[in-house]
Enzyme design. Structure first.
Site, PDB file in Angstrom:
ATOM      1  CB  SER A 141      55.189  80.019 -57.436  1.00  0.00           C
ATOM      2  OG  SER A 141      55.166  80.130 -58.850  1.00  0.00           O
ATOM      3  CE1 TYR A 154      49.802  81.938 -56.769  1.00  0.00           C
ATOM      4  CE2 TYR A 154      51.454  82.072 -58.489  1.00  0.00           C
ATOM      5  CZ  TYR A 154      50.757  81.331 -57.550  1.00  0.00           C
ATOM      6  OH  TYR A 154      51.022  79.993 -57.400  1.00  0.00           O
TER       7      TYR A 154
HETATM    8  P1  NAP Z   1      44.216  73.980 -55.950  1.00  0.00           P
HETATM    9  O1  NAP Z   1      43.971  72.759 -56.757  1.00  0.00           O
HETATM   10  O2  NAP Z   1      43.273  75.126 -56.072  1.00  0.00           O
HETATM   11  O3  NAP Z   1      44.360  73.594 -54.416  1.00  0.00           O
HETATM   12  C1  NAP Z   1      44.496  74.563 -53.425  1.00  0.00           C
HETATM   13  C2  NAP Z   1      43.631  74.158 -52.260  1.00  0.00           C
HETATM   14  O4  NAP Z   1      43.783  75.148 -51.212  1.00  0.00           O
HETATM   15  C3  NAP Z   1      42.144  74.107 -52.626  1.00  0.00           C
HETATM   16  O5  NAP Z   1      41.570  72.895 -52.188  1.00  0.00           O
HETATM   17  C4  NAP Z   1      41.582  75.306 -51.879  1.00  0.00           C
HETATM   18  O6  NAP Z   1      40.257  75.123 -51.438  1.00  0.00           O
HETATM   19  C5  NAP Z   1      42.503  75.372 -50.675  1.00  0.00           C
HETATM   20  N1  NAP Z   1      42.391  76.668 -50.021  1.00  0.00           N
HETATM   21  C6  NAP Z   1      42.262  77.893 -50.611  1.00  0.00           C
HETATM   22  N2  NAP Z   1      42.130  78.833 -49.676  1.00  0.00           N
HETATM   23  C7  NAP Z   1      42.165  78.200 -48.482  1.00  0.00           C
HETATM   24  C8  NAP Z   1      42.059  78.645 -47.154  1.00  0.00           C
HETATM   25  N3  NAP Z   1      41.885  79.949 -46.866  1.00  0.00           N
HETATM   26  N4  NAP Z   1      42.142  77.738 -46.152  1.00  0.00           N
HETATM   27  C9  NAP Z   1      42.303  76.431 -46.429  1.00  0.00           C
HETATM   28  N5  NAP Z   1      42.400  75.942 -47.675  1.00  0.00           N
HETATM   29  C10 NAP Z   1      42.320  76.823 -48.696  1.00  0.00           C
HETATM   30  O7  NAP Z   1      45.675  74.578 -56.259  1.00  0.00           O
HETATM   31  P2  NAP Z   1      47.105  73.906 -56.582  1.00  0.00           P
HETATM   32  O8  NAP Z   1      47.464  74.217 -57.983  1.00  0.00           O
HETATM   33  O9  NAP Z   1      47.173  72.514 -56.088  1.00  0.00           O
HETATM   34  O10 NAP Z   1      48.005  74.880 -55.701  1.00  0.00           O
HETATM   35  C11 NAP Z   1      48.497  74.522 -54.436  1.00  0.00           C
HETATM   36  C12 NAP Z   1      49.597  75.487 -54.085  1.00  0.00           C
HETATM   37  O11 NAP Z   1      50.637  75.395 -55.056  1.00  0.00           O
HETATM   38  C13 NAP Z   1      49.168  76.952 -54.045  1.00  0.00           C
HETATM   39  O12 NAP Z   1      49.824  77.602 -52.977  1.00  0.00           O
HETATM   40  C14 NAP Z   1      49.699  77.496 -55.369  1.00  0.00           C
HETATM   41  O13 NAP Z   1      49.952  78.870 -55.314  1.00  0.00           O
HETATM   42  C15 NAP Z   1      50.960  76.691 -55.511  1.00  0.00           C
HETATM   43  N6  NAP Z   1      51.477  76.620 -56.873  1.00  0.00           N
HETATM   44  C16 NAP Z   1      50.712  76.065 -57.855  1.00  0.00           C
HETATM   45  C17 NAP Z   1      51.228  76.003 -59.139  1.00  0.00           C
HETATM   46  C18 NAP Z   1      50.437  75.425 -60.266  1.00  0.00           C
HETATM   47  O14 NAP Z   1      50.835  75.628 -61.426  1.00  0.00           O
HETATM   48  N7  NAP Z   1      49.368  74.692 -60.001  1.00  0.00           N
HETATM   49  C19 NAP Z   1      52.504  76.504 -59.421  1.00  0.00           C
HETATM   50  C20 NAP Z   1      53.251  77.041 -58.388  1.00  0.00           C
HETATM   51  C21 NAP Z   1      52.726  77.090 -57.109  1.00  0.00           C
HETATM   52  P3  NAP Z   1      39.051  75.735 -52.292  1.00  0.00           P
HETATM   53  O15 NAP Z   1      39.098  75.078 -53.624  1.00  0.00           O
HETATM   54  O16 NAP Z   1      37.867  75.377 -51.457  1.00  0.00           O
HETATM   55  O17 NAP Z   1      39.301  77.215 -52.377  1.00  0.00           O
END
Ligand code: NAP
Length: 257
Positions: A141, A154
């Protein structure tokens, strides 16, 4: 068809960025192994992939659990023979200044966001090393590069993922395996929407203040990050090794003042 014939495993692809990447990779010719904790969301991603006439299967696994991750990798190898692309995307948010974070929350954020990169890589790498081929994409990130309020746990995980990416690249370059990191800014996904709803009385005002961090006037969408992941997954990025790729609307390198 930028991923024609490739086998791609994407963790946490039942939602958000992972789901957008699963759909895009499949559209570009990959067979996608959709992983998530939540079977319903994972199966929905696969249904959309199949509905587009592309190929995908769902494997439920917790990325923090060694037996579950090993079984997922072995099931993938049994079904498809190899893994070309591993996208370590699953992650959870961690809110609070350091003194506000309870030890169990700290440990959970560390576990999903760091162990959740370590374990899928640990079990997929021997198969990639055997074939001398592979692309691993680790989700960091832009918070790995800048200080932001109340994100202690985080930010620690995302900095660790960036450092790990560089070390992994050195170890696996002799096997023609590339390891790169994605550094998104704020991307409007369920992950961020939950954070905004839980942390701010007025989420709309919070979105406006998030935009002020950027040079771009719009927050990113999952598809913006999926396109960057596609580039790292494909052979088009063959000279990218151990690199951070920023998709942040200018947060890290710009100054909007
Ligand atoms: P999201 O919509 O919450 O998607 C993350 C997915 O990972 C969810 O479906 C979640 O399932 C799943 N997950 C969580 N814990 C898990 C586990 N132990 N085993 C398997 N799957 C698991 O989040 P997102 O925003 O797309 O984020 C995806 C990645 O991008 C993350 O690593 C986040 O830190 C990174 N990121 C996001 C942003 C942002 O602004 N969105 C910015 C920088 C980096 P559940 O819903 O069932 O928990």
């Amino acid at each position: 068809m930028r991923l024609a014939g490739k086998i791609a495993l994407i963790t946490g692809s039942g939602s958000g960025i992972g789901k957008a990447a699963a759909l895009l990779f499949a559209q570009e010719g990959a067979t996608v192994i959709v992983n998530d904790l939540d079977a319903q969301k994972g199966e929905e991603t696969v249904q959309e992939i199949v509905g587009m006439g592309s190929k995908g299967i769902f494997i439920q696994a917790d990325v923090t659990d060694p037996a579950s991750v090993q079984a997922m990798v072995e099931q993938t190898i049994a079904a498809f023979g190899h893994i070309d692309v591993l996208f370590n995307n699953a992650g959870i948010s961690g809110v609070g200044a350091l003194h506000e974070v309870e030890p169990d929350v700290w440990d959970r954020v560390m576990s999903v966001n760091i162990r959740g990169v370590y374990l899928p890589s640990k079990y997929a790498l021997p198969h990639m090393m055997q074939r001398k081929s592979g692309s691993i994409i680790n989700m960091s990130s832009c918070i790995a590069e800048i200080g932001l309020a109340k994100r202690a746990s985080y930010s620690a995980t995302k900095g660790a993922v960036l450092a790990l990416t560089k070390s992994m690249q050195v170890d696996y370059a002799p096997y023609d395996i590339r390891v790169n990191a994605l550094l998104p800014g704020t991307i409007l996904t369920p992950f961020v929407e939950n954070y905004l709803n839980n942390s701010y009385e007025n989420p709309e005002a919070a979105i406006e203040s998030l935009k002020k961090r950027q040079l771009s006037g719009e927050l990113g969408r999952p598809e913006d990050v999926a396109k960057a992941a596609l580039f790292l997954a494909s052979d088009e990025s063959k000279l990218m090794m151990g690199s951070p790729l920023y998709i942040d609307g200018g947060v890290v390198f710009g100054k909007n003042a």
